[in-house]
Design a protein around this motif. Structure first.
Motif, PDB file in Angstrom:
ATOM      1  N   TYR A  78     -15.501  35.133 -30.117  1.00 36.11           N
ATOM      2  CA  TYR A  78     -16.761  34.445 -29.839  1.00 36.11           C
ATOM      3  C   TYR A  78     -16.512  32.963 -29.552  1.00 36.11           C
ATOM      4  CZ  TYR A  78     -21.483  32.608 -30.466  1.00 36.11           C
ATOM      5  OH  TYR A  78     -22.675  31.974 -30.281  1.00 36.11           O
ATOM      6  N   LEU A  79     -15.665  32.332 -30.356  1.00 36.77           N
ATOM      7  CA  LEU A  79     -15.358  30.913 -30.149  1.00 36.77           C
ATOM      8  C   LEU A  79     -14.723  30.700 -28.786  1.00 36.77           C
ATOM      9  CD1 LEU A  79     -13.932  29.968 -33.674  1.00 36.77           C
ATOM     10  CD2 LEU A  79     -16.194  29.441 -32.775  1.00 36.77           C
ATOM     11  N   GLU A  80     -13.842  31.636 -28.401  1.00 41.81           N
ATOM     12  CA  GLU A  80     -13.177  31.506 -27.105  1.00 41.81           C
ATOM     13  C   GLU A  80     -14.155  31.734 -25.958  1.00 41.81           C
ATOM     14  OE1 GLU A  80      -9.375  33.492 -24.728  1.00 41.81           O
ATOM     15  OE2 GLU A  80      -9.610  33.797 -26.891  1.00 41.81           O
ATOM     16  N   GLU A  81     -15.000  32.757 -26.083  1.00 40.91           N
ATOM     17  CA  GLU A  81     -15.959  33.058 -25.026  1.00 40.91           C
ATOM     18  C   GLU A  81     -16.967  31.925 -24.841  1.00 40.91           C
ATOM     19  OE1 GLU A  81     -17.691  36.665 -26.321  1.00 40.91           O
ATOM     20  OE2 GLU A  81     -15.919  37.898 -25.861  1.00 40.91           O
ATOM     21  N   GLN A  82     -17.416  31.344 -25.951  1.00 38.20           N
ATOM     22  CA  GLN A  82     -18.406  30.267 -25.891  1.00 38.20           C
ATOM     23  C   GLN A  82     -17.780  28.903 -25.626  1.00 38.20           C
ATOM     24  OE1 GLN A  82     -21.798  30.848 -26.099  1.00 38.20           O
ATOM     25  NE2 GLN A  82     -21.147  33.003 -26.024  1.00 38.20           N
TER      26      GLN A  82
END
Length: 450
Positions: A78-82
């Motif tokens: 999630y951190l990478e996608e966002q």
């Protein structure tokens, strides 16, 4: 699975992860089956343990492990996608934690606190100005260096009368307030170096002494209340030395003097080696000046690097999620006390800001750190360490082998990588901002950096 983000401040956010049974059941079932194939349980043949038996025995612990794995993977993805740049690591929010049965049918809800990296611009230009010190080899510095070398390769003599710079091999006796020797006091034989005596009047009283002469003096005043030095002379604990109030009687047992070596060929060969080609005093002085200039250039470079570091932090202002970072430091360092955190946080924050600035410059300027850069930096450091113990350099092949071994340690490799990254950023800044050359003597430079 549902993942959501809630901003709780400019640099703080909560990330919530909700898991339903269908989100974790497949992974749990797979883990149970794999465990069944590997398990060695009395009464069952290897690889033939029923998964249901494994589930009854180890099901909850497997469920917990898989939930943790799902949370870790989901949070990182999630951190990478966002494209969220976080500082430290996400911290589980412990407030109002729900109680779960862990019966393979629970709906789980987890919340994490995150500290977000601030947004800022890096805009260095020729309008930014710093002094770059050009240190000159003055006569006083050159004379001091030559004198130290001559003393280092000199010979010990025992003159009849002491002079400044001598060492008095003496008996030191603690005195009572009435001036008599304190019978149960400190009595010690030590070498008193006159060049370490700080009080000029006391030093003068120790000059012109012969074997057997005595002098009474205030030992604290003599060494400017340097408890460590007094403790070393009297061979007592430093705390006791700090509290010591008595005067002492010094009785000279011997006068030792290190005579300076002659400026002859034997001395030149000892300093530079027989193949150096140095045969005259003029060549010797030229060689020493060159070595001092190299050393001073290194000192100047270190000063400039530190000034660039401080200037960057002063120019580029931004905030950090301080309260989150303090909680994170406490959570990841169980032995860290509140006092240690309070005393060290400012330095931690300063270094973190510098790391964020260097990362921004590296990205904006497309600067890269190659393995060869890391290798060469590590090799230079190892070479310098080896030269501290031997003037002869290691063969290049052997030094390379040591470097490879050194970098196989992940902690060493990461540290050198960060050093190289910082050096690349500093080199970039040197080429962008305006550097004003400023001549200065070495003595003035020492006062500037004291």
């Amino acid at each position: 699975m549902n993942i959501s983000q809630e901003k709780t401040g400019k640099l703080n956010a909560l990330i919530s992860i909700n898991l339903n049974p269908e989100d974790y059941q497949p992974r749990v079932d797979k883990a149970i089956k794999e465990q069944a194939k590997k398990a060695k349980i009395p009464g069952f043949r290897p690889g033939m343990v029923p998964p249901a038996h494994i589930k009854r025995m180890y099901g909850k612990s497997i469920l917990v492990d898989e939930i943790n794995n799902i949370l870790s993977d989901s949070l990182n993805n999630y951190l990478e996608e966002q494209k969220l740049e976080v500082l430290g690591q996400p911290l589980p929010k412990m407030d109002d934690q729900a109680q779960y049965n862990w019966d393979f049918n629970d709906q789980f809800a987890f919340t994490y606190e995150v500290g977000l990296a601030p947004e800022f611009d890096v805009n260095f230009s020729t309008e930014d100005k710093l002094d770059q010190y050009v240190i000159k080899v003055d006569d006083e510095t050159l004379a001091s260096r030559i004198k130290n070398l001559r003393r280092s390769y000199g010979k010990m003599t025992n003159p009849d009368v002491s002079a400044d710079g001598d060492v008095l091999y003496s008996e030191l006796e603690q005195l009572s307030p009435d001036g008599s020797v304190f019978e149960e006091g400190i009595k010690q034989t030590s070498s008193v170096r006159l060049d370490q005596v700080q009080d000029e009047a006391i030093k003068a009283s120790l000059i012109g002494l012969k074997k057997g002469d005595t002098v009474e003096f205030d030992i604290q005043k003599a060494f400017n209340n340097d408890a460590a030095r007094v403790a070393g002379l009297l061979k007592i604990e430093e705390d006791a030395a700090a509290d010591l109030k008595s005067n002492f009687r010094l009785t000279v047992k011997n006068v030792n003097r290190l005579e300076e070596s002659d400026l002859d060929q034997a001395f030149f060969d000892k300093i530079f080696g027989e193949e150096s080609g140095v045969t005259t005093e003029e060549e010797f002085r030229t060689r020493i000046i060159g070595e001092l200039e190299t050393m001073m250039q290194q000192d100047s470079d270190r000063k400039l690097q530190n000034d660039l570091y401080e200037y960057s932090l002063e120019k580029i202002k931004f905030e950090l999620p301080d309260e989150f970072l303090k909680r994170w430091l406490k959570a990841t360092n169980e032995k860290l006390t509140d006092e240690e955190l309070a005393g060290g946080y400012d330095d931690f924050a300063k270094n973190l800001k510098w790391t964020l600035i260097t990362n921004k410059v590296m990205t904006n300027q497309d600067l890269k750190v190659e393995y060869k850069d890391v290798f060469e930096q590590a090799k230079r450091q190892l070479d310098a360490q080896f030269r501290m113990y031997s003037p002869q350099p290691l063969p290049e092949e052997q030094l390379g082998q040591y470097t490879v071994q050194f970098l196989q340690n992940k902690e060493n490799a990461n540290r050198i990588f960060e050093e190289v990254k910082a050096l690349k950023v500093l080199d970039y800044l040197k080429g962008v901002i305006t550097l004003n050359p400023k001549e200065i003597t070495y003595k003035e430079f020492e006062q500037l950096t004291a």
